[in-house]
Design an enzyme around this catalytic site. Structure first.
Site, PDB file in Angstrom:
ATOM      1  N   ARG A   3      50.652  48.288  51.589  1.00  0.00           N
ATOM      2  CA  ARG A   3      50.988  47.963  50.188  1.00  0.00           C
ATOM      3  C   ARG A   3      50.535  49.094  49.257  1.00  0.00           C
ATOM      4  NH1 ARG A   3      48.482  42.305  48.888  1.00  0.00           N
ATOM      5  NH2 ARG A   3      49.310  42.784  46.832  1.00  0.00           N
ATOM      6  N   TYR A  58      47.038  45.949  53.541  1.00  0.00           N
ATOM      7  CA  TYR A  58      46.697  46.496  52.216  1.00  0.00           C
ATOM      8  C   TYR A  58      47.000  47.986  52.141  1.00  0.00           C
ATOM      9  CZ  TYR A  58      44.970  42.163  50.329  1.00  0.00           C
ATOM     10  OH  TYR A  58      44.933  40.874  49.834  1.00  0.00           O
ATOM     11  N   ASN A 100      61.033  35.804  32.074  1.00  0.00           N
ATOM     12  CA  ASN A 100      61.152  35.601  33.519  1.00  0.00           C
ATOM     13  C   ASN A 100      62.624  35.293  33.821  1.00  0.00           C
ATOM     14  OD1 ASN A 100      60.891  34.566  36.261  1.00  0.00           O
ATOM     15  ND2 ASN A 100      58.707  34.330  35.801  1.00  0.00           N
ATOM     16  N   CYS A 137      31.242  52.116  55.555  1.00  0.00           N
ATOM     17  CA  CYS A 137      30.545  52.641  54.381  1.00  0.00           C
ATOM     18  C   CYS A 137      29.698  53.849  54.764  1.00  0.00           C
ATOM     19  CB  CYS A 137      29.656  51.533  53.811  1.00  0.00           C
ATOM     20  SG  CYS A 137      28.585  52.020  52.453  1.00  0.00           S
ATOM     21  N   HIS A 139      42.616  40.093  39.281  1.00  0.00           N
ATOM     22  CA  HIS A 139      42.595  39.948  40.748  1.00  0.00           C
ATOM     23  C   HIS A 139      42.228  41.250  41.458  1.00  0.00           C
ATOM     24  CE1 HIS A 139      45.557  36.350  40.191  1.00  0.00           C
ATOM     25  NE2 HIS A 139      44.316  36.035  39.910  1.00  0.00           N
ATOM     26  N   SER A 169      54.811  33.390  38.331  1.00  0.00           N
ATOM     27  CA  SER A 169      55.262  32.021  38.615  1.00  0.00           C
ATOM     28  C   SER A 169      54.316  31.014  37.976  1.00  0.00           C
ATOM     29  CB  SER A 169      55.291  31.818  40.137  1.00  0.00           C
ATOM     30  OG  SER A 169      54.002  32.128  40.670  1.00  0.00           O
ATOM     31  N   VAL A 210      47.518  43.962  41.355  1.00  0.00           N
ATOM     32  CA  VAL A 210      46.467  44.840  41.886  1.00  0.00           C
ATOM     33  C   VAL A 210      46.940  46.295  41.919  1.00  0.00           C
ATOM     34  CG1 VAL A 210      45.402  42.973  43.207  1.00  0.00           C
ATOM     35  CG2 VAL A 210      47.184  44.357  44.290  1.00  0.00           C
TER      36      VAL A 210
HETATM   37  C1  BV8 Z   1      39.253  30.834  42.433  1.00  0.00           C
HETATM   38  C2  BV8 Z   1      44.994  39.509  44.824  1.00  0.00           C
HETATM   39  C3  BV8 Z   1      37.603  29.318  43.034  1.00  0.00           C
HETATM   40  C4  BV8 Z   1      45.201  39.632  46.301  1.00  0.00           C
HETATM   41  C5  BV8 Z   1      45.702  37.248  44.230  1.00  0.00           C
HETATM   42  C6  BV8 Z   1      42.312  25.648  40.096  1.00  0.00           C
HETATM   43  C7  BV8 Z   1      41.239  26.384  39.618  1.00  0.00           C
HETATM   44  C8  BV8 Z   1      40.686  27.404  40.389  1.00  0.00           C
HETATM   45  C9  BV8 Z   1      41.228  27.727  41.644  1.00  0.00           C
HETATM   46  C10 BV8 Z   1      42.302  27.008  42.102  1.00  0.00           C
HETATM   47  C11 BV8 Z   1      42.840  25.977  41.337  1.00  0.00           C
HETATM   48  N1  BV8 Z   1      43.881  25.459  42.042  1.00  0.00           N
HETATM   49  C12 BV8 Z   1      44.020  26.148  43.205  1.00  0.00           C
HETATM   50  C13 BV8 Z   1      43.065  27.077  43.278  1.00  0.00           C
HETATM   51  C14 BV8 Z   1      42.872  27.977  44.397  1.00  0.00           C
HETATM   52  C15 BV8 Z   1      43.652  29.281  44.229  1.00  0.00           C
HETATM   53  C16 BV8 Z   1      45.069  29.076  43.765  1.00  0.00           C
HETATM   54  O1  BV8 Z   1      45.379  29.287  42.604  1.00  0.00           O
HETATM   55  N2  BV8 Z   1      45.951  28.701  44.676  1.00  0.00           N
HETATM   56  C17 BV8 Z   1      47.344  28.532  44.303  1.00  0.00           C
HETATM   57  C18 BV8 Z   1      48.244  29.156  45.341  1.00  0.00           C
HETATM   58  C19 BV8 Z   1      47.605  27.049  44.111  1.00  0.00           C
HETATM   59  N3  BV8 Z   1      42.961  30.153  43.310  1.00  0.00           N
HETATM   60  C20 BV8 Z   1      42.011  30.957  43.790  1.00  0.00           C
HETATM   61  O2  BV8 Z   1      41.635  30.925  44.947  1.00  0.00           O
HETATM   62  C21 BV8 Z   1      41.352  31.911  42.816  1.00  0.00           C
HETATM   63  N4  BV8 Z   1      39.944  31.804  43.000  1.00  0.00           N
HETATM   64  O3  BV8 Z   1      39.602  30.218  41.508  1.00  0.00           O
HETATM   65  O4  BV8 Z   1      38.085  30.640  43.087  1.00  0.00           O
HETATM   66  C22 BV8 Z   1      36.163  29.453  42.898  1.00  0.00           C
HETATM   67  C23 BV8 Z   1      35.572  28.957  41.759  1.00  0.00           C
HETATM   68  C24 BV8 Z   1      34.232  29.044  41.671  1.00  0.00           C
HETATM   69  C25 BV8 Z   1      33.488  29.659  42.695  1.00  0.00           C
HETATM   70  C26 BV8 Z   1      34.118  30.191  43.808  1.00  0.00           C
HETATM   71  C27 BV8 Z   1      35.460  30.103  43.919  1.00  0.00           C
HETATM   72  C28 BV8 Z   1      41.699  33.371  43.134  1.00  0.00           C
HETATM   73  C29 BV8 Z   1      43.171  33.608  43.012  1.00  0.00           C
HETATM   74  C30 BV8 Z   1      43.451  35.124  43.181  1.00  0.00           C
HETATM   75  C31 BV8 Z   1      44.167  35.347  44.487  1.00  0.00           C
HETATM   76  N5  BV8 Z   1      44.551  36.762  44.585  1.00  0.00           N
HETATM   77  N6  BV8 Z   1      45.971  38.568  44.281  1.00  0.00           N
HETATM   78  C32 BV8 Z   1      46.441  40.407  46.643  1.00  0.00           C
HETATM   79  O5  BV8 Z   1      47.216  40.818  45.734  1.00  0.00           O
HETATM   80  O6  BV8 Z   1      46.645  40.615  47.866  1.00  0.00           O
HETATM   81  S1  BV8 Z   1      46.868  36.212  43.634  1.00  0.00           S
HETATM   82  C33 BV8 Z   1      48.419  36.863  43.865  1.00  0.00           C
HETATM   83  O7  BV8 Z   1      49.280  35.878  43.330  1.00  0.00           O
HETATM   84  C34 BV8 Z   1      48.782  38.130  43.124  1.00  0.00           C
HETATM   85  O8  BV8 Z   1      47.776  38.601  42.264  1.00  0.00           O
HETATM   86  C35 BV8 Z   1      49.976  37.662  42.272  1.00  0.00           C
HETATM   87  O9  BV8 Z   1      50.145  38.393  41.117  1.00  0.00           O
HETATM   88  C36 BV8 Z   1      49.501  36.303  42.007  1.00  0.00           C
HETATM   89  C37 BV8 Z   1      50.342  35.282  41.349  1.00  0.00           C
HETATM   90  O10 BV8 Z   1      51.569  35.400  41.780  1.00  0.00           O
HETATM   91  P1  BV8 Z   1      52.609  35.993  40.678  1.00  0.00           P
HETATM   92  O11 BV8 Z   1      52.063  37.219  40.079  1.00  0.00           O
HETATM   93  O12 BV8 Z   1      53.011  34.893  39.786  1.00  0.00           O
HETATM   94  O13 BV8 Z   1      53.707  36.416  41.618  1.00  0.00           O
HETATM   95  P2  BV8 Z   1      54.724  35.434  42.250  1.00  0.00           P
HETATM   96  O14 BV8 Z   1      55.306  36.151  43.400  1.00  0.00           O
HETATM   97  O15 BV8 Z   1      54.099  34.109  42.415  1.00  0.00           O
HETATM   98  O16 BV8 Z   1      55.834  35.259  41.114  1.00  0.00           O
HETATM   99  C38 BV8 Z   1      56.565  36.382  40.681  1.00  0.00           C
HETATM  100  C39 BV8 Z   1      57.251  35.929  39.412  1.00  0.00           C
HETATM  101  O17 BV8 Z   1      57.962  37.050  38.899  1.00  0.00           O
HETATM  102  C40 BV8 Z   1      58.265  34.827  39.628  1.00  0.00           C
HETATM  103  O18 BV8 Z   1      58.148  33.868  38.605  1.00  0.00           O
HETATM  104  C41 BV8 Z   1      59.605  35.554  39.509  1.00  0.00           C
HETATM  105  O19 BV8 Z   1      60.619  34.722  38.959  1.00  0.00           O
HETATM  106  C42 BV8 Z   1      59.269  36.636  38.550  1.00  0.00           C
HETATM  107  N7  BV8 Z   1      60.090  37.839  38.648  1.00  0.00           N
HETATM  108  C43 BV8 Z   1      60.723  38.335  39.728  1.00  0.00           C
HETATM  109  N8  BV8 Z   1      61.357  39.484  39.390  1.00  0.00           N
HETATM  110  C44 BV8 Z   1      61.092  39.706  38.075  1.00  0.00           C
HETATM  111  C45 BV8 Z   1      60.294  38.668  37.592  1.00  0.00           C
HETATM  112  N9  BV8 Z   1      59.853  38.604  36.326  1.00  0.00           N
HETATM  113  C46 BV8 Z   1      60.238  39.589  35.490  1.00  0.00           C
HETATM  114  N10 BV8 Z   1      61.009  40.627  35.868  1.00  0.00           N
HETATM  115  C47 BV8 Z   1      61.453  40.719  37.145  1.00  0.00           C
HETATM  116  N11 BV8 Z   1      62.227  41.755  37.525  1.00  0.00           N
HETATM  117 ZN    ZN Z   2      27.580  49.925  52.175  1.00  0.00          ZN
END
Ligand code: BV8
Ligand code: ZN
Length: 270
Positions: free
Chosen positions: A88, A85, A239, A173, A137, A215, A121
């Site tokens: 990043r 982190y 996109n 902390c 996020h 995505s 973020v």
């Molecule tokens: C939660 C912070 C549950 C950290 C991130 C259904 C409902 C709820 C949860 C789930 C569910 N199904 C699955 C889950 C679990 C999980 C999930 O979604 N898994 C996925 C992989 C299937 N979700 C979670 O865990 C979430 N939590 O729901 O908790 C819960 C409920 C109740 C009680 C307790 C718990 C939390 C998800 C958050 C995770 N943290 N980020 C960090 O940054 O280190 S997510 C991370 O992925 C980033 O934030 C990122 O932004 C995000 C998504 O990715 P994208 O932004 O889309 O980026 P990606 O690389 O995928 O795509 C880039 C896109 O840009 C592409 O399409 C590309 O073509 C395009 N691109 C490229 N260049 C360009 C461009 N577009 C325009 N211009 C360009 N030049």
């Molecule tokens: Zn503390």
């Protein structure tokens, strides 16, 4: 994703800028009072920030981002995850907002009710002129204590990561001695309730919903597009590649954020 009635309209804006935007999109945007934009890592790509789908480089080459962005990874190896982190955060610190970030800020000035929701973020939207950004996020520059939850002030200069494996022990902390963690939402963690509630409300009231640079794989953020479609909003995807949302949005502008978004502003409000 909920399929929309009628054919999705796709225009190829991959060529150099100046490819005119579909006039129906411009007319719809110009007439709208409530516009919502949802962004993902793709809007920061042209600022040099790798997306989540991009292969990791350097010291973290052998890890998947989604593996490191979890509470389990931090428990197992806090120095590896904290080092990642900080690496990043340094990249964000060195980066500049791009024309896509600036176009989104310009759009906000032209729309009566504008909401920007991001999965990112980094602070490039804010540095590009956007205000009141809903960070679903969390924010990489806002770490906090794992125990008492108070924010932790980071040093302005970037700390030295170990040159061999990038590890860096997380700080502690000043108030309770607890371990400091990144201020982001990891996989398996809930989204912050206030931004998430505001984002759902905005999507459900939107007349135009533009999803850019994501995505649409990560939930529940990606479900906002479905909420907008269910509310009858005109949905537009910007996109360069196909995504999960392709079959459900109404319009697709096949191009990058820094090319398409300035063109969209110019063709809609010039
Ligand atoms: C939660 C912070 C549950 C950290 C991130 C259904 C409902 C709820 C949860 C789930 C569910 N199904 C699955 C889950 C679990 C999980 C999930 O979604 N898994 C996925 C992989 C299937 N979700 C979670 O865990 C979430 N939590 O729901 O908790 C819960 C409920 C109740 C009680 C307790 C718990 C939390 C998800 C958050 C995770 N943290 N980020 C960090 O940054 O280190 S997510 C991370 O992925 C980033 O934030 C990122 O932004 C995000 C998504 O990715 P994208 O932004 O889309 O980026 P990606 O690389 O995928 O795509 C880039 C896109 O840009 C592409 O399409 C590309 O073509 C395009 N691109 C490229 N260049 C360009 C461009 N577009 C325009 N211009 C360009 N030049
Ligand atoms: Zn503390």
């Amino acid at each position: 994703m909920i399929p929309t009635a009628g054919r999705v309209r796709e225009t190829d804006n991959m060529r150099a800028a100046m490819t005119p935007i579909d006039p129906e999109i411009c007319a719809t945007l110009r007439a709208a009072t409530r516009v919502v934009i949802l962004t993902g890592a793709g809007v920061s790509a042209e600022s040099g920030i790798p997306t989540f789908r991009d292969k990791q480089t350097g010291l973290w080459e052998r890890f998947e981002a989604a593996e490191l962005a979890t509470p389990r990874a931090f428990e197992r190896d806090p120095a590896l995850v904290w080092g990642w982190y900080e690496w990043r955060r340094a990249a964000v610190f060195r980066a500049q907002p791009n024309a896509g970030h600036r176009a989104i800020a310009a759009m906000a000035a032209r729309v009566p009710e504008f909401t920007l929701i991001t999965q990112n973020v980094d602070d490039l939207h804010e540095r590009g002129g956007s205000r009141d950004v809903l960070h679903l996020h969390g924010e990489i520059a806002s770490p906090r204590c794992e125990v008492c939850g108070i924010p932790h002030a980071l040093p302005s200069e970037m700390p030295e990561l170990s040159p061999t494996d990038g590890r860096l022990e997380p700080p502690h902390c000043e108030s309770c001695g607890g371990r400091i963690r990144p201020g982001v939402v990891w996989f398996g963690e809930s989204l912050p309730s206030a931004p998430w509630a505001r984002a759902r409300e905005a999507a459900r009231r939107s007349e135009v919903f533009l999803v850019c640079g994501t995505s649409s794989l990560v939930q529940p953020a990606a479900s906002l597009t479905d909420m907008a479609i269910a509310a009858g909003a005109a949905t537009i995807q910007v996109n360069p590649h196909r995504t999960e949302a392709d079959d459900s949005v109404r319009f697709i502008l096949r191009g990058t954020a820094a090319t398409v978004l300035p063109q969209l502003i110019a063709d809609t409000w010039s």
